[in-house]
Scaffold this motif. Sequence first.
Motif, PDB file in Angstrom:
ATOM      1  N   ARG A   1       0.837  -1.187   0.000  1.00 48.54           N
ATOM      2  CA  ARG A   1       0.000   0.000   0.000  1.00 48.54           C
ATOM      3  C   ARG A   1       0.879   1.247   0.000  1.00 48.54           C
ATOM      4  O   ARG A   1       2.027   1.220   0.440  1.00 48.54           O
ATOM      5  N   GLN A   2       0.299   2.311  -0.497  1.00 44.90           N
ATOM      6  CA  GLN A   2       1.018   3.576  -0.547  1.00 44.90           C
ATOM      7  C   GLN A   2       0.074   4.697  -0.164  1.00 44.90           C
ATOM      8  O   GLN A   2      -0.907   4.970  -0.867  1.00 44.90           O
ATOM      9  N   ALA A   3       0.380   5.336   0.959  1.00 43.36           N
ATOM     10  CA  ALA A   3      -0.398   6.471   1.420  1.00 43.36           C
ATOM     11  C   ALA A   3       0.155   7.746   0.770  1.00 43.36           C
ATOM     12  O   ALA A   3       1.316   7.775   0.352  1.00 43.36           O
ATOM     13  N   PRO A   4      -0.645   8.798   0.691  1.00 44.67           N
ATOM     14  CA  PRO A   4      -0.179  10.051   0.091  1.00 44.67           C
ATOM     15  C   PRO A   4       1.093  10.556   0.745  1.00 44.67           C
ATOM     16  O   PRO A   4       1.176  10.648   1.975  1.00 44.67           O
ATOM     17  N   GLY A   5       2.092  10.851  -0.066  1.00 44.11           N
ATOM     18  CA  GLY A   5       3.335  11.402   0.447  1.00 44.11           C
ATOM     19  C   GLY A   5       4.260  10.403   1.104  1.00 44.11           C
ATOM     20  O   GLY A   5       5.296  10.786   1.658  1.00 44.11           O
ATOM     21  N   LYS A   6       3.904   9.118   1.025  1.00 48.41           N
ATOM     22  CA  LYS A   6       4.722   8.090   1.668  1.00 48.41           C
ATOM     23  C   LYS A   6       5.182   7.059   0.645  1.00 48.41           C
ATOM     24  O   LYS A   6       4.635   6.966  -0.446  1.00 48.41           O
ATOM     25  N   GLU A   7       6.191   6.286   1.041  1.00 45.22           N
ATOM     26  CA  GLU A   7       6.672   5.228   0.171  1.00 45.22           C
ATOM     27  C   GLU A   7       5.722   4.032   0.222  1.00 45.22           C
ATOM     28  O   GLU A   7       4.974   3.837   1.185  1.00 45.22           O
ATOM     29  N   ARG A   8       5.795   3.237  -0.827  1.00 42.90           N
ATOM     30  CA  ARG A   8       4.998   2.018  -0.856  1.00 42.90           C
ATOM     31  C   ARG A   8       5.522   1.060   0.209  1.00 42.90           C
ATOM     32  O   ARG A   8       6.727   0.863   0.351  1.00 42.90           O
ATOM     33  N   GLU A   9       4.595   0.455   0.950  1.00 43.57           N
ATOM     34  CA  GLU A   9       5.002  -0.416   2.040  1.00 43.57           C
ATOM     35  C   GLU A   9       4.327  -1.781   1.951  1.00 43.57           C
ATOM     36  O   GLU A   9       3.214  -1.914   1.439  1.00 43.57           O
ATOM     37  N   PHE A  10       5.008  -2.753   2.499  1.00 41.44           N
ATOM     38  CA  PHE A  10       4.521  -4.129   2.517  1.00 41.44           C
ATOM     39  C   PHE A  10       3.318  -4.261   3.446  1.00 41.44           C
ATOM     40  O   PHE A  10       3.288  -3.658   4.530  1.00 41.44           O
ATOM     41  N   VAL A  11       2.344  -5.065   3.020  1.00 36.80           N
ATOM     42  CA  VAL A  11       1.171  -5.354   3.846  1.00 36.80           C
ATOM     43  C   VAL A  11       1.110  -6.851   4.179  1.00 36.80           C
ATOM     44  O   VAL A  11       1.027  -7.228   5.349  1.00 36.80           O
ATOM     45  N   ALA A  12       1.132  -7.684   3.157  1.00 37.69           N
ATOM     46  CA  ALA A  12       1.000  -9.124   3.387  1.00 37.69           C
ATOM     47  C   ALA A  12       1.530  -9.889   2.180  1.00 37.69           C
ATOM     48  O   ALA A  12       1.583  -9.370   1.067  1.00 37.69           O
ATOM     49  N   ARG A  13       1.916 -11.131   2.426  1.00 42.20           N
ATOM     50  CA  ARG A  13       2.391 -11.999   1.358  1.00 42.20           C
ATOM     51  C   ARG A  13       1.930 -13.414   1.621  1.00 42.20           C
ATOM     52  O   ARG A  13       1.890 -13.867   2.784  1.00 42.20           O
ATOM     53  N   ILE A  14       1.626 -14.127   0.535  1.00 41.32           N
ATOM     54  CA  ILE A  14       1.255 -15.531   0.615  1.00 41.32           C
ATOM     55  C   ILE A  14       2.082 -16.283  -0.417  1.00 41.32           C
ATOM     56  O   ILE A  14       2.225 -15.850  -1.564  1.00 41.32           O
ATOM     57  N   SER A  15       2.636 -17.416  -0.005  1.00 42.70           N
ATOM     58  CA  SER A  15       3.468 -18.216  -0.901  1.00 42.70           C
ATOM     59  C   SER A  15       2.606 -18.903  -1.956  1.00 42.70           C
ATOM     60  O   SER A  15       1.373 -18.936  -1.864  1.00 42.70           O
ATOM     61  N   LEU A  16       3.267 -19.509  -2.937  1.00 45.56           N
ATOM     62  CA  LEU A  16       2.540 -20.068  -4.078  1.00 45.56           C
ATOM     63  C   LEU A  16       1.571 -21.171  -3.683  1.00 45.56           C
ATOM     64  O   LEU A  16       0.539 -21.359  -4.327  1.00 45.56           O
TER      65      LEU A  16
ATOM     66  N   ASP B   1       0.286 -21.350  -0.491  1.00 49.97           N
ATOM     67  CA  ASP B   1      -0.265 -20.754   0.741  1.00 49.97           C
ATOM     68  C   ASP B   1       0.252 -21.398   2.025  1.00 49.97           C
ATOM     69  O   ASP B   1      -0.388 -21.289   3.074  1.00 49.97           O
ATOM     70  N   SER B   2       1.414 -22.021   1.948  1.00 52.09           N
ATOM     71  CA  SER B   2       1.987 -22.635   3.145  1.00 52.09           C
ATOM     72  C   SER B   2       2.676 -21.616   4.046  1.00 52.09           C
ATOM     73  O   SER B   2       2.873 -21.866   5.232  1.00 52.09           O
ATOM     74  N   THR B   3       3.055 -20.480   3.463  1.00 47.14           N
ATOM     75  CA  THR B   3       3.766 -19.458   4.238  1.00 47.14           C
ATOM     76  C   THR B   3       3.094 -18.112   4.019  1.00 47.14           C
ATOM     77  O   THR B   3       2.890 -17.698   2.880  1.00 47.14           O
ATOM     78  N   ILE B   4       2.770 -17.456   5.102  1.00 43.53           N
ATOM     79  CA  ILE B   4       2.098 -16.156   5.066  1.00 43.53           C
ATOM     80  C   ILE B   4       2.821 -15.199   5.994  1.00 43.53           C
ATOM     81  O   ILE B   4       3.218 -15.570   7.110  1.00 43.53           O
ATOM     82  N   TYR B   5       2.989 -13.978   5.521  1.00 46.91           N
ATOM     83  CA  TYR B   5       3.609 -12.927   6.325  1.00 46.91           C
ATOM     84  C   TYR B   5       2.682 -11.709   6.353  1.00 46.91           C
ATOM     85  O   TYR B   5       1.991 -11.428   5.374  1.00 46.91           O
ATOM     86  N   TYR B   6       2.736 -10.997   7.451  1.00 39.79           N
ATOM     87  CA  TYR B   6       1.992  -9.738   7.591  1.00 39.79           C
ATOM     88  C   TYR B   6       2.901  -8.660   8.152  1.00 39.79           C
ATOM     89  O   TYR B   6       3.803  -8.933   8.953  1.00 39.79           O
ATOM     90  N   ALA B   7       2.618  -7.445   7.768  1.00 45.42           N
ATOM     91  CA  ALA B   7       3.248  -6.310   8.424  1.00 45.42           C
ATOM     92  C   ALA B   7       2.709  -6.218   9.847  1.00 45.42           C
ATOM     93  O   ALA B   7       1.551  -6.576  10.112  1.00 45.42           O
ATOM     94  N   ASP B   8       3.547  -5.752  10.761  1.00 45.55           N
ATOM     95  CA  ASP B   8       3.116  -5.655  12.152  1.00 45.55           C
ATOM     96  C   ASP B   8       1.865  -4.780  12.297  1.00 45.55           C
ATOM     97  O   ASP B   8       1.013  -5.036  13.151  1.00 45.55           O
TER      98      ASP B   8
END
Length: 126
Positions: free
Chosen positions: A37-52, A54-61
């Motif tokens: 995601r990218q908020a106005p005036g900010k850099e694009r940041e990681f939110v979540a990822r799912i592996s091919l 779906d065995s591994t999932i990550y989230y931003a804090d």
Amino acid sequence: VQLQASGGGLVQAGGSLRLSCAASVRTFGTYGMGWFRQAPGKEREFVARISLDDSTIYYADSVRGRFTISRDNDKSTILLQMNSLKPEDTAVYYCAADDPLVSTGSYYWTGRYQYWGQGTLVTVSS
């Protein structure tokens, strides 16, 4: 690979939205998928990822416990269920795909992902 994100909109704080990302590729099941995601005036940041597979999932804090990423390889689609939304979640949300055979770098690094959708705007009012 073409990615089409949808589902954004205006919601009050505490509400929910579900984002979708449809991929136009036959081998969807071979790609790792992420949301940024990218908020106005900010850099694009990681939110979540799912592996091919779906065995591994990550989230931003900042979203862990409120957002859920999932995928349906038969439909070449990933979802991002967003609950308990906060005004600071306001941003353009992008889905992205990476080919694990050629990708390098951490899962939270934008440079890892070769393909990006056009983004969908999420606005959370207080």
